[in-house]
Design an enzyme around this catalytic site. Structure first.
Site, PDB file in Angstrom:
ATOM      1  CG  HIS A 122      -0.636  -4.217   9.181  1.00 62.98           C
ATOM      2  ND1 HIS A 122      -1.280  -3.804   8.037  1.00 62.98           N
ATOM      3  CD2 HIS A 122      -0.430  -3.091   9.917  1.00 62.98           C
ATOM      4  CE1 HIS A 122      -1.461  -2.499   8.069  1.00 62.98           C
ATOM      5  NE2 HIS A 122      -0.937  -2.036   9.203  1.00 62.98           N
ATOM      6  CB  CYS A 154       1.216   0.137  10.784  1.00 61.25           C
ATOM      7  SG  CYS A 154       0.194   0.009  12.267  1.00 61.25           S
TER       8      CYS A 154
END
Length: 144
Positions: free
Chosen positions: A99, A115
């Site tokens: 992301h 992440c």
């Protein structure tokens, strides 16, 4: 009745001869190299982009392996980490996603909770590419 049995047999043979979507070679591959903190994106084997990323910082881990996107959100807010914005999220394993991040100065070194963070414009580009080819045509490869 014989015609129906014959049609069923033909349909079964055609189904068996079609390539399995899970084993088909992906069109788009996003390869994350944790040691160099980079992502290389290839389409049909040709490099189309290479970007800095941030993966897991001290005390956290980014899973390695080969994955397919499991879900995508133009904007997601982390329920685990203080409702932090995760623009152009591509989830690939449970709560792990690729992301965009506002912490662009930290790209190129470990800084996340696991992440894979990208510059917001790069996250938008990758998101658009994955939407175009679909999750079945996309592979996410994470190496050390």
């Amino acid at each position: 009745m014989k015609v129906l049995n014959c049609l069923a047999l033909v349909a079964a043979l055609v189904f068996c001869l079609l390539p399995d979507a899970a084993s088909a070679k992906p069109v788009l591959v996003a390869t994350v190299d944790i040691s160099s903190q980079t992502m290389t994106v290839t389409r049909n084997g040709a490099v189309v982009d290479r970007w800095k990323v941030s993966t897991a910082g001290a005390g956290y881990r980014t899973p390695t392996g080969r994955y397919r996107p499991t879900r995508m959100h133009r904007m997601w807010y982390s329920k685990k980490y203080h409702n932090s914005p995760m623009p152009h999220s591509i989830f690939f394993r449970g709560g792990y996603a690729i992301h965009g991040t506002g912490a662009v100065s930290r790209l190129g070194r470990p800084a996340s909770h696991g992440c894979i963070r990208l510059h917001p414009s790069h996250a938008a580009q990758l998101y658009a590419m994955v939407r175009k080819v679909g999750p079945a045509g996309t592979s996410i490869v994470i190496t050390r």
